[in-house]
Design an enzyme around this catalytic site. Structure first.
Site, PDB file in Angstrom:
ATOM      1  N   GLU A  12      54.870 -86.217 -29.515  1.00  0.00           N
ATOM      2  CA  GLU A  12      54.806 -85.084 -28.603  1.00  0.00           C
ATOM      3  C   GLU A  12      53.710 -84.175 -29.108  1.00  0.00           C
ATOM      4  O   GLU A  12      53.819 -83.610 -30.182  1.00  0.00           O
ATOM      5  CB  GLU A  12      56.160 -84.371 -28.571  1.00  0.00           C
ATOM      6  CG  GLU A  12      57.228 -85.280 -27.983  1.00  0.00           C
ATOM      7  CD  GLU A  12      58.596 -84.631 -27.902  1.00  0.00           C
ATOM      8  OE1 GLU A  12      58.746 -83.526 -28.462  1.00  0.00           O
ATOM      9  OE2 GLU A  12      59.488 -85.223 -27.288  1.00  0.00           O
ATOM     10  N   GLY A  13      52.636 -84.109 -28.356  1.00  0.00           N
ATOM     11  CA  GLY A  13      51.504 -83.297 -28.770  1.00  0.00           C
ATOM     12  C   GLY A  13      51.695 -81.852 -28.354  1.00  0.00           C
ATOM     13  O   GLY A  13      52.753 -81.466 -27.855  1.00  0.00           O
ATOM     14  N   LYS A  33      47.858 -89.549 -22.996  1.00  0.00           N
ATOM     15  CA  LYS A  33      48.385 -88.189 -23.146  1.00  0.00           C
ATOM     16  C   LYS A  33      48.609 -87.581 -21.784  1.00  0.00           C
ATOM     17  O   LYS A  33      47.676 -87.454 -21.000  1.00  0.00           O
ATOM     18  CB  LYS A  33      47.376 -87.303 -23.889  1.00  0.00           C
ATOM     19  CG  LYS A  33      47.489 -87.397 -25.365  1.00  0.00           C
ATOM     20  CD  LYS A  33      46.523 -86.442 -26.035  1.00  0.00           C
ATOM     21  CE  LYS A  33      46.321 -86.876 -27.467  1.00  0.00           C
ATOM     22  NZ  LYS A  33      47.089 -86.112 -28.410  1.00  0.00           N
ATOM     23  N   PHE A  82      43.462 -96.080 -29.189  1.00  0.00           N
ATOM     24  CA  PHE A  82      44.730 -96.039 -29.918  1.00  0.00           C
ATOM     25  C   PHE A  82      44.492 -96.223 -31.415  1.00  0.00           C
ATOM     26  O   PHE A  82      43.763 -97.119 -31.827  1.00  0.00           O
ATOM     27  CB  PHE A  82      45.660 -97.146 -29.405  1.00  0.00           C
ATOM     28  CG  PHE A  82      46.967 -97.209 -30.141  1.00  0.00           C
ATOM     29  CD1 PHE A  82      47.978 -96.301 -29.870  1.00  0.00           C
ATOM     30  CD2 PHE A  82      47.181 -98.166 -31.131  1.00  0.00           C
ATOM     31  CE1 PHE A  82      49.179 -96.337 -30.568  1.00  0.00           C
ATOM     32  CE2 PHE A  82      48.380 -98.210 -31.836  1.00  0.00           C
ATOM     33  CZ  PHE A  82      49.378 -97.300 -31.544  1.00  0.00           C
ATOM     34  N   ASP A  86      48.962 -91.031 -38.034  1.00  0.00           N
ATOM     35  CA  ASP A  86      48.252 -89.775 -38.296  1.00  0.00           C
ATOM     36  C   ASP A  86      48.341 -89.438 -39.787  1.00  0.00           C
ATOM     37  O   ASP A  86      49.164 -89.994 -40.519  1.00  0.00           O
ATOM     38  CB  ASP A  86      48.770 -88.636 -37.402  1.00  0.00           C
ATOM     39  CG  ASP A  86      50.203 -88.226 -37.689  1.00  0.00           C
ATOM     40  OD1 ASP A  86      50.504 -87.896 -38.848  1.00  0.00           O
ATOM     41  OD2 ASP A  86      51.025 -88.215 -36.754  1.00  0.00           O
ATOM     42  N   ASP A 127      42.027 -76.268 -33.553  1.00  0.00           N
ATOM     43  CA  ASP A 127      43.438 -76.515 -33.894  1.00  0.00           C
ATOM     44  C   ASP A 127      43.568 -77.751 -34.790  1.00  0.00           C
ATOM     45  O   ASP A 127      44.438 -78.585 -34.582  1.00  0.00           O
ATOM     46  CB  ASP A 127      44.248 -76.685 -32.600  1.00  0.00           C
ATOM     47  CG  ASP A 127      45.764 -76.632 -32.848  1.00  0.00           C
ATOM     48  OD1 ASP A 127      46.188 -75.993 -33.843  1.00  0.00           O
ATOM     49  OD2 ASP A 127      46.516 -77.245 -32.075  1.00  0.00           O
ATOM     50  N   GLN A 131      48.273 -83.611 -38.276  1.00  0.00           N
ATOM     51  CA  GLN A 131      48.858 -84.358 -37.151  1.00  0.00           C
ATOM     52  C   GLN A 131      47.814 -84.843 -36.155  1.00  0.00           C
ATOM     53  O   GLN A 131      48.073 -85.785 -35.415  1.00  0.00           O
ATOM     54  CB  GLN A 131      49.873 -83.494 -36.378  1.00  0.00           C
ATOM     55  CG  GLN A 131      51.116 -83.148 -37.152  1.00  0.00           C
ATOM     56  CD  GLN A 131      50.976 -81.847 -37.939  1.00  0.00           C
ATOM     57  OE1 GLN A 131      49.914 -81.555 -38.496  1.00  0.00           O
ATOM     58  NE2 GLN A 131      52.045 -81.063 -38.001  1.00  0.00           N
ATOM     59  N   ASP A 145      41.957 -84.844 -30.244  1.00  0.00           N
ATOM     60  CA  ASP A 145      42.170 -83.610 -29.461  1.00  0.00           C
ATOM     61  C   ASP A 145      41.004 -82.637 -29.516  1.00  0.00           C
ATOM     62  O   ASP A 145      41.178 -81.438 -29.314  1.00  0.00           O
ATOM     63  CB  ASP A 145      43.449 -82.879 -29.913  1.00  0.00           C
ATOM     64  CG  ASP A 145      44.694 -83.694 -29.609  1.00  0.00           C
ATOM     65  OD1 ASP A 145      44.562 -84.716 -28.911  1.00  0.00           O
ATOM     66  OD2 ASP A 145      45.782 -83.318 -30.055  1.00  0.00           O
TER      67      ASP A 145
END
EC number: 2.7.11.22
Length: 298
Positions: A12-13, A33, A82, A86, A127, A131, A145
């Site tokens: 869950e991002g 995502k 993929f 992490d 950010d 993770q 991200d």
């Protein structure tokens, strides 16, 4: 979306659920995502779509590749390459032995290469945390991200109401600076570097003020000498306790002098004096950098 078959939920991002999925046409395994936005009713803002589309141009071996953007009925799906694990999970799994220094050095070098590339294209992350650093069995590490913060903002809580971590947030953001630079990513990466070395978070704050004070207790409370302009920042208070700077050899005892020198430049208070990703790559710490293969328990 009918071209993808979801295999399993992998996490869950910040912005929504992440699935491992398979492209039915090509057999390619991808990370899917689903972006949940507060604006579900009005659909996805066109600015966000534009920002995200630009990210498809960011091609670099240390950036997780954005393969496709699928926009259907007020929902946005981002299709990424993929990767198996992490850095957070890998560090947790290696907590007893820690990561070997050659691997830490390799990871930091690769992450700085990815940052230097994005920063040269004027794209910030904002950010960075363990993770969203993804690794594979070949010894590569990639930044995930990238650019999402600019497209969607950095929320205070995730869509499942988890608090978004402050541990890697630069002091200029915590002090209310609205106009920040690529230096915020270098700060975050410095915190991650220290965490890889010591096996614990450098500044694990649980509120913005706790976060600031943890930084101050280690690096000393900043003043106009070390950081010109700090006292006029929106959230600076003259009443902040005045802590003295700790010796870096006590902060990251396993690191040699070159490592401590690089870390202190990555954690420079003044964003204008903080080392750039490009300059960091030329630091003597990386003189003997190699690319070892991690022992992954996948």
């Amino acid at each position: 979306m009918e071209n993808f078959q979801k295999v399993e939920k992998i996490g869950e991002g910040t912005y929504g659920v992440v699935y491992k999925a398979k492209n039915k046409l090509t057999g390619e395994v991808v990370a899917l995502k689903k972006i949940r936005l507060d604006t579900e009713t009005e659909g996805v803002p066109s600015t966000a779509i534009r920002e995200i589309s630009l990210l498809k141009e960011l091609n670099h071996p240390n950036i997780v590749k954005l393969l496709d953007v699928i926009h259907t009925e007020n929902k946005l799906y981002l299709v990424f390459e993929f990767l198996h694990q992490d850095l957070k999970k890998f560090m947790d799994a290696s907590a007893l032995t820690g990561l070997p220094l050659p691997l830490i050095k390799s990871y930091l070098f690769q992450l700085l290469q990815g940052l230097a590339f994005c920063h040269s294209h004027r794209v910030l992350h904002r950010d960075l945390k363990p993770q969203n650093l993804l690794i594979n069995a070949e010894g590569s590490i990639k930044l995930a991200d990238f650019g999402l913060a600019r497209a969607f903002g950095v929320p205070v809580r995730t869509y499942t109401h988890e608090v978004v971590t402050l541990w890697y947030r630069a002091p200029e953001i915590l002090l209310g600076c609205k106009y920040y630079s690529t230096a915020v990513d270098i700060w975050s990466l410095g915190c991650i570097f220290a965490e890889m070395v010591t096996r614990r978070a450098l500044f694990p704050g649980d509120s913005e003020i706790d976060q600031l004070f943890r930084i101050f207790r280690t690096l000393g409370t900043p003043d106009e000498v070390v950081w010109p302009g700090v006292t006029s920042m929106p959230d600076y208070k003259p009443s902040f306790p005045k802590w003295a700077r700790q010796d870096f050899s006590k902060v990251v005892p396993p690191l040699d002098e070159d490592g401590r020198s690089l870390l202190s430049q990555m954690l420079h208070y003044d964003p204008n004096k903080r080392i750039s990703a490009k300059a960091a790559l030329a630091h003597p710490f990386f003189q003997d950098v190699t690319k070892p293969v991690p022992h992954l328990r996948l």
